[in-house]
Design a protein around this motif. Sequence first.
Motif, short mmCIF file in Angstrom:
data_model
loop_
_atom_site.label_atom_id
_atom_site.label_comp_id
_atom_site.label_asym_id
_atom_site.label_seq_id
_atom_site.Cartn_x
_atom_site.Cartn_y
_atom_site.Cartn_z
N ALA A 17 0.84 -1.20 0.00
CA ALA A 17 0.00 0.00 0.00
C ALA A 17 0.87 1.25 0.00
O ALA A 17 0.61 2.21 -0.73
N LEU A 18 1.94 1.22 0.78
CA LEU A 18 2.84 2.37 0.87
C LEU A 18 3.49 2.66 -0.48
O LEU A 18 3.61 3.81 -0.91
N ARG A 19 3.85 1.57 -1.16
CA ARG A 19 4.56 1.72 -2.44
C ARG A 19 3.64 2.22 -3.55
O ARG A 19 4.10 2.72 -4.57
N GLN A 20 2.32 2.04 -3.36
CA GLN A 20 1.36 2.59 -4.33
C GLN A 20 1.52 4.11 -4.44
O GLN A 20 1.38 4.69 -5.51
N SER A 21 1.77 4.74 -3.31
CA SER A 21 1.78 6.20 -3.28
C SER A 21 3.16 6.80 -3.04
O SER A 21 3.36 8.00 -3.22
N HIS A 22 4.10 5.97 -2.64
CA HIS A 22 5.42 6.50 -2.27
C HIS A 22 6.54 5.66 -2.87
O HIS A 22 6.41 4.44 -2.98
N GLU A 23 7.63 6.33 -3.18
CA GLU A 23 8.86 5.60 -3.48
C GLU A 23 9.51 5.33 -2.13
O GLU A 23 9.73 6.25 -1.34
N VAL A 24 9.79 4.03 -1.85
CA VAL A 24 10.20 3.66 -0.49
C VAL A 24 11.69 3.28 -0.47
O VAL A 24 12.17 2.56 -1.36
N PHE A 25 12.39 3.76 0.53
CA PHE A 25 13.80 3.42 0.73
C PHE A 25 14.00 2.93 2.17
O PHE A 25 13.27 3.34 3.07
N ALA A 26 15.00 2.08 2.35
CA ALA A 26 15.30 1.58 3.70
C ALA A 26 16.76 1.13 3.74
O ALA A 26 17.38 0.88 2.69
N PRO A 27 17.32 1.01 4.93
CA PRO A 27 18.69 0.48 5.04
C PRO A 27 18.72 -0.99 4.58
O PRO A 27 17.79 -1.75 4.89
N ALA A 28 19.75 -1.34 3.83
CA ALA A 28 19.91 -2.72 3.35
C ALA A 28 21.39 -3.05 3.37
O ALA A 28 22.23 -2.15 3.49
N MET A 29 21.69 -4.33 3.29
CA MET A 29 23.10 -4.72 3.25
C MET A 29 23.57 -4.58 1.79
O MET A 29 23.10 -5.28 0.91
N VAL A 30 24.45 -3.64 1.54
CA VAL A 30 24.94 -3.40 0.19
C VAL A 30 26.47 -3.54 0.21
O VAL A 30 27.15 -2.76 0.86
N GLU A 43 11.11 -8.56 1.81
CA GLU A 43 12.31 -9.40 1.80
C GLU A 43 13.58 -8.55 1.69
O GLU A 43 13.62 -7.58 0.92
N GLY A 44 14.55 -8.87 2.49
CA GLY A 44 15.82 -8.12 2.45
C GLY A 44 15.85 -6.92 3.37
O GLY A 44 16.89 -6.29 3.53
N LEU A 45 14.71 -6.58 3.97
CA LEU A 45 14.72 -5.46 4.92
C LEU A 45 15.50 -5.88 6.16
O LEU A 45 15.42 -7.03 6.60
N LEU A 46 16.26 -4.95 6.71
CA LEU A 46 17.02 -5.24 7.92
C LEU A 46 16.21 -4.80 9.15
O LEU A 46 15.61 -3.73 9.15
N TRP A 47 16.21 -5.64 10.16
CA TRP A 47 15.52 -5.28 11.41
C TRP A 47 16.47 -5.18 12.58
O TRP A 47 16.13 -4.66 13.62
N GLU A 48 17.65 -5.73 12.40
CA GLU A 48 18.68 -5.58 13.44
C GLU A 48 19.94 -5.08 12.77
O GLU A 48 20.62 -5.82 12.08
N PHE A 49 20.19 -3.81 12.94
CA PHE A 49 21.39 -3.22 12.35
C PHE A 49 21.76 -2.02 13.20
O PHE A 49 20.90 -1.43 13.87
N ALA A 50 23.02 -1.67 13.20
CA ALA A 50 23.46 -0.54 14.03
C ALA A 50 22.90 0.75 13.43
O ALA A 50 21.97 1.33 13.95
N ASN A 51 23.47 1.18 12.34
CA ASN A 51 22.88 2.27 11.54
C ASN A 51 23.62 2.25 10.21
O ASN A 51 24.67 1.63 10.08
N SER A 52 23.08 2.96 9.24
CA SER A 52 23.77 3.04 7.95
C SER A 52 25.09 3.79 8.15
O SER A 52 25.17 4.70 8.99
N GLU A 53 26.10 3.40 7.37
CA GLU A 53 27.40 4.04 7.54
C GLU A 53 27.31 5.55 7.25
O GLU A 53 27.81 6.38 8.00
N MET A 54 26.65 5.89 6.16
CA MET A 54 26.40 7.29 5.85
C MET A 54 24.99 7.63 6.31
O MET A 54 24.09 6.79 6.24
N SER A 55 24.79 8.84 6.77
CA SER A 55 23.44 9.24 7.18
C SER A 55 22.57 9.39 5.93
O SER A 55 23.10 9.58 4.84
N PRO A 56 21.25 9.32 6.11
CA PRO A 56 20.39 9.51 4.93
C PRO A 56 20.16 10.98 4.57
O PRO A 56 19.19 11.31 3.91
#
Lengths: 342, 279
Positions: A17-30, A43-56
């Motif tokens: 539903a969110l993606r219908q109206s929004h472009e969605v971004f999240a921290p991922a292992m890259v 799938e692939g969303l992280l739920w336990e992570f410190a924080n992204s190396e660079m801020s958003p």
Amino acid sequence: MAEKILAKDKLEGFLGALRQSHEVFAPAMVEGKVAWAPVEGAEGLLWEFANSEMSPKDFFFPQTECMMRFVNKADDPQGMIMQAEPLLNKQRALLNIRPCDAKAFQVLDLIFIQDEMTNDIYWRDKREKTVLIGLACNDPCPTCFCTSVNCGPHHETGLDLLLVDLGDKFLVKVLTDKGEALTKDLPAAGAEEAKAASALKAKAEAQITAKVGMDKVNAAEVMPLYELPLWDRVMENCLNCGTCTFCCPTCHCFDIQDETSGEAGRRVRNWDYCMSWLFTMHGTGHNPRGAKKDRVRQRFMHKFKYIPMKRGGEIGCVGCGRCVQLCPVNIDVRAVVNQMNG
Amino acid sequence: MRNTYIPYPVRIKQTRVETEDKQLKSFQLEFINDADAEAFKYAPGQFAELSVSGYGEIPIGIASSPTEGKDLLFTVNKVGVVSSRLHDMKAGDVMGVRGPLGNSYPLKAAEGKNIVIVAGGFAVTTLRSTMIWLLDPANRKKYGEITFIYGARTPGMLLYTEEWKSWQASGQANVHVTIDREAPGWDGLVGFVPTVTGEVAPKPDNAIALICGPPIMIKFTQPVFDKMGWQPDQIVMSLENRMKCGIGICGRCNVGPHYVCKDGPVFTKAQLDKLPREY
């Protein structure tokens, strides 16, 4: 403020539903690092992570951003006249943003948007068109010190929604009208769930043992802090590399440069940094912060004295700890501020 | 919501080489759109970003006075990429102006007072604006004595010579213009600005001083004022620093917590005494 429940097995539907109206971004292992990436599904969303190396911060303040364009042709009647770059043509959502980063952008709002003249349309447009769905930190890092700087692992300021991971479900704190619109179909949370979220918050806060004191810094005049002998010691280690400024969610200095390629011309802004000697150098060669010490001191004074003085006590730091992790010569902002406060 | 980064398009109406070393050139600019001219409401002491597409922007004090009409006047020192390009431009060329930016001289608060203006070298630009504004019949009567002290290295380095001569002739202001050393054909004052200021000896009673000049001039002029009994809140100075955004965001022009571009460029000595000398 409503509290709702999003079961993890309902996450795919929520995202759909969110993606219908929004472009969605999240921290991922890259490539072995936590970085922000587009979200296609749960799938692939992280739920336990410190924080992204660079801020958003680059979602609102890109490392390079075209501000305006012109036709580089003096004999064209419209030539050489700057035309504003179009604004964002979509709504976006940042999912699982950490509370410290959301708080950082709320501090930056006070700087980018002040009055009619200081009203940064590029920043403001992206802020208005982006919804922030936070993920509370249940397991802060040793470098975190958010609780010392008007923030915290479950801090809500700047967020539209805050998710608290309760295992098989999230408690969803609805914090704004934008957040309300996205969660109106979710069931309300019960007392037990609210209690569990509160317990997680208390545990996370207790886990942050690093403390930074600001009381004496707040009470002091500018010059006694400016003249502290500690700057001679901090300066010795610093390489003026600027890593701290690039990873920092509140560092916002920029340069503006013109570029041309044939008849196409544009004016862009790029991240800049106070550690560079060129940053302050006058056209005449005179440089008000010509020495390394001047520049090192500027960064700490700006965040911990000048911004609080100008912005009603808000601090130019949210305690994310990125600069502590990434500084190549191990300068620890917590130790520096504690010495300023000493 | 206006985009305050977009310059107003202007056309160069006239250029004039101001000094014998050809380093200083004045540009009279006319707005291409009337609405922009309307929107550009400024006061003496403010500055603007001059925009040359393809080269960039430079912050320059506005030398014209709003009492002179819609055109703007800027006198630009040739030092870097943008100013060098600007010096090569000619009447008819299109460029941009963004502003007005910064605060202005506290002329409203100075009503009823004597005003002492001290200018050195090409920093006289915004003080030209101030003098034209003060001598406008609508404004002149609101002020007491006006003293204008201005110095440059040589007669050929003085700006706006016709104008300060006319101020002198009008009897509306006490004008003291000096050059550093004797020069053939010069029968005016000789000596540095601080020395001349000491000789003119403006009294601090019910007065403010507006000082703008190179750091070395300010450094030696301040003690002269101190000795004559002037208080730090009576001495007003205009600073310059490297700038980009001009609206208090981009982070480089700060002196302590204050941005020269937004909280300045005009500060009192009382303010500056409490701040790092990062200018």
